[in-house]
Every structure is written in C-alpha cells, then in structure tokens.
Design an enzyme around this catalytic site. Structure first.
Site, PDB file in Angstrom:
ATOM      1  N   ASP A  30     -13.781  14.944  -3.839  1.00 24.30           N
ATOM      2  CA  ASP A  30     -13.918  16.277  -4.445  1.00 24.30           C
ATOM      3  C   ASP A  30     -15.180  16.249  -5.306  1.00 24.30           C
ATOM      4  O   ASP A  30     -15.925  15.265  -5.257  1.00 24.30           O
ATOM      5  CB  ASP A  30     -12.655  16.599  -5.276  1.00 24.30           C
ATOM      6  CG  ASP A  30     -12.385  18.097  -5.375  1.00 24.30           C
ATOM      7  OD1 ASP A  30     -13.349  18.862  -5.596  1.00 24.30           O
ATOM      8  OD2 ASP A  30     -11.220  18.505  -5.245  1.00 24.30           O
ATOM      9  N   LYS A  88       0.850  -1.188   0.000  1.00 23.42           N
ATOM     10  CA  LYS A  88       0.000   0.000   0.000  1.00 23.42           C
ATOM     11  C   LYS A  88       0.883   1.235   0.000  1.00 23.42           C
ATOM     12  O   LYS A  88       1.782   1.366   0.830  1.00 23.42           O
ATOM     13  CB  LYS A  88      -0.895   0.019   1.240  1.00 23.42           C
ATOM     14  CG  LYS A  88      -1.781   1.257   1.310  1.00 23.42           C
ATOM     15  CD  LYS A  88      -2.768   1.163   2.450  1.00 23.42           C
ATOM     16  CE  LYS A  88      -2.297   1.751   3.743  1.00 23.42           C
ATOM     17  NZ  LYS A  88      -2.453   3.201   3.870  1.00 23.42           N
ATOM     18  N   ARG A  96       2.694  -1.250  10.928  1.00 20.44           N
ATOM     19  CA  ARG A  96       3.742  -1.365  11.943  1.00 20.44           C
ATOM     20  C   ARG A  96       4.085  -2.781  12.406  1.00 20.44           C
ATOM     21  O   ARG A  96       5.272  -3.062  12.647  1.00 20.44           O
ATOM     22  CB  ARG A  96       3.413  -0.449  13.119  1.00 20.44           C
ATOM     23  CG  ARG A  96       3.655   1.022  12.757  1.00 20.44           C
ATOM     24  CD  ARG A  96       2.947   1.965  13.664  1.00 20.44           C
ATOM     25  NE  ARG A  96       1.501   1.892  13.468  1.00 20.44           N
ATOM     26  CZ  ARG A  96       0.624   2.635  14.131  1.00 20.44           C
ATOM     27  NH1 ARG A  96       1.051   3.471  15.058  1.00 20.44           N
ATOM     28  NH2 ARG A  96      -0.661   2.534  13.873  1.00 20.44           N
ATOM     29  N   ASP A 108      -3.462   4.361  -1.933  1.00 23.04           N
ATOM     30  CA  ASP A 108      -4.431   4.796  -0.916  1.00 23.04           C
ATOM     31  C   ASP A 108      -4.436   6.319  -0.822  1.00 23.04           C
ATOM     32  O   ASP A 108      -3.849   6.894   0.090  1.00 23.04           O
ATOM     33  CB  ASP A 108      -4.016   4.140   0.417  1.00 23.04           C
ATOM     34  CG  ASP A 108      -4.905   4.503   1.582  1.00 23.04           C
ATOM     35  OD1 ASP A 108      -6.063   4.905   1.355  1.00 23.04           O
ATOM     36  OD2 ASP A 108      -4.452   4.367   2.733  1.00 23.04           O
ATOM     37  N   LYS A 111      -7.442   8.208  -1.170  1.00 23.83           N
ATOM     38  CA  LYS A 111      -8.743   8.623  -0.615  1.00 23.83           C
ATOM     39  C   LYS A 111      -9.285   9.895  -1.251  1.00 23.83           C
ATOM     40  O   LYS A 111      -9.502  10.905  -0.560  1.00 23.83           O
ATOM     41  CB  LYS A 111      -8.632   8.823   0.902  1.00 23.83           C
ATOM     42  CG  LYS A 111      -8.190   7.587   1.672  1.00 23.83           C
ATOM     43  CD  LYS A 111      -8.259   7.843   3.175  1.00 23.83           C
ATOM     44  CE  LYS A 111      -7.871   6.652   4.012  1.00 23.83           C
ATOM     45  NZ  LYS A 111      -6.436   6.340   4.009  1.00 23.83           N
ATOM     46  N   THR A 138     -11.760   5.322  10.684  1.00 20.78           N
ATOM     47  CA  THR A 138     -11.806   4.709  12.021  1.00 20.78           C
ATOM     48  C   THR A 138     -11.393   5.708  13.108  1.00 20.78           C
ATOM     49  O   THR A 138     -11.632   5.475  14.280  1.00 20.78           O
ATOM     50  CB  THR A 138     -10.923   3.445  12.095  1.00 20.78           C
ATOM     51  OG1 THR A 138      -9.670   3.748  11.487  1.00 20.78           O
ATOM     52  CG2 THR A 138     -11.559   2.280  11.385  1.00 20.78           C
TER      53      THR A 138
END
Ligand code: C5P
Length: 232
Positions: A64, A32, A211, A59, A61, A119
């Site tokens: 508009d 990603k 991570r 990614d 996102k 989230t």
C-alpha cells in the site's frame, strides 16, 4: 543464521490449526500464518500460537502507500511475531516505511522479508499485463536488490532462485523458499519445486512447507523428514 523448516498452517480456522499442531506432541515447529487463517481468527491466533511456544512467520504480504504500511506494521510489531513480509513492488520507500513501522521503541523488530514476483506470475502475464519487459530472473534479482537496499533481511523466492539472490545480495541476505516437495510425492499446483535436500544445497535459508506436512498421514514424521533432509 541457522536453517529452519517453517510449516505453512493453511487452515481456515484456529480450531483446525490447533488440532493439527497437537499432533506434534512436545515439538514446536516454526509456523507460517497466512491471510486465510489471520483473516478468519485475527490477532488472537498469533497470541495463542506464541503462548504455545511457536515461532511465527506472519505472511500478510503488505502492499500500500508507505504511510499506511508503516502504520499497519506498527500495529503488527506489537504482536511479537518473528518474521513478516511486504511486496517489493511497493517500492523502496514503502519497504523503508515498513521497516520503520516494525521497529519497536526498544529497537528490536521481527525479521522483514519481501515478495519479489509471486511464483504464480509467469513471464507472459508480467509482459502482457504488468508491462514489465525484462526476463523474470532479472526482475526477481532487481527487486531483491531493492529490498536489500531498503534494509530488509531477505526475500521469499523459489529454491531455484536462492543461489542467484545470494550472489546479487550477499550471503547474509536470506532466502525463504516455498515450493518444496519430497522426491516421492505429488507436486500439487507447484511447478518450480525442489526437495528439502536440494533446497539446502541450492542455499535456501528457510523452507516453507505446507501440504507435504499438513496432508501427511503422520504430519510430525513428515516434518521431521524435512528437518533431517534440510537442517541436519
Ligand atoms: O502446500 P505448499 O507446500 O505448496 O504450501 C506452500 C506455502 O507457501 C503456501 O502457504 C503458499 O501460499 C506459500 N507461497 C508459495 N509461493 C510463493 C509464496 C508463498 O507457495 N511464491
């Protein structure tokens, strides 16, 4: 569609990213590329990782007006990524425009998924700031349904929401789920988490893992552990 593990390359430079991926030897995980890396390196980082044989989830996102998103997606469609995304809050019209822009002249296109509610957005902020009065799970399910009705392929969501989304949108509509942690590891700043094994049993189609792999002493081993728990 087969389940897979996507490694979130949340690095600030291409050099750091390539040094990290060199540690995987001949293995070429699905990766990603997020805003940080893309804004630092531009489309070249996508081309370089593609040439190395990685599948890519870009990614960015997008959110508009439909015309702007359509044109931006047309440009991204030439980058040959495997998956990209928009915010479902941009409305069905925007998602349809995104899909149209992403479709190449030969009819092929990358997978397109939607973010429902981030989230990081809690129910309190949703009510107090966004003025959305419904419970969060209801909002997530409704936004996912909008995405499916617009013709998108799936959504980003918590592993804990994957089951509901499949119930509402169908088994074919796929769920891409961050917030994955090994049973014996730190949560970091994630709250609604699941182990790779639990994400699998909850019905996630792809897990996005950052991570737990990027900060591991042996990233390739951590990646293989994810694959063993989630895919095999
Ligand atoms: O390091 P960690 O495994 O928490 O990384 C998860 C990745 O998934 C990060 O790139 C993060 O930005 C992304 N993500 C997330 N929650 C979302 C959407 C994306 O954690 N709702």
């Amino acid at each position: 569609m087969g389940k897979d593990v996507i490694v979130a390359c949340d690095f600030a430079s291409g050099a750091e990213t390539l040094a990290f991926l060199d540690r995987f030897g001949d293995e070429r995980p699905f990766v990603k590329i997020g805003m940080e890396l893309y804004y630092a390196e531009g489309p070249d980082i996508v081309r370089i990782l593609k040439e190395r044989g990685h599948r890519i989830f870009l990614d960015l996102k997008l959110h508009d007006i439909p015309n702007t998103v359509q044109k931006a997606m047309r440009v991204l469609s030439r980058l040959d990524v495997d998956m990209t995304n928009v915010h479902a809050a941009g409305t069905r019209a925007m998602m349809e425009a995104a899909l149209d822009g992403l479709t190449r002249p030969d009819g092929t296109r990358p997978l397109l998924i939607a973010v429902t509610q981030l989230t990081s957005t809690g129910e309190e902020a949703m009510r107090g700031e966004l003025l959305i009065d419904r419970p969060l799970p209801e909002v997530v399910a409704a936004y996912a349904k909008n995405a499916r009705d617009a013709g998108l392929d799936g959504v980003v969501c918590s592993p804990l929401e994957a089951g509901t989304i499949h119930e509402v949108c169908g088994a074919e509509f796929f769920t891409v789920t961050p917030g994955v942690r090994f049973a014996d590891a730190a949560k970091d700043d994630q709250t609604r988490i699941a182990t790779p094994e639990r994400a699998k049993s909850l019905g996630s189609d792809f897990i996005v893992v950052g991570r737990p792999i990027t900060q591991a002493a042996d990233p390739a081993a951590a990646y293989r552990r994810c694959v063993t728990e989630f895919v095999d």
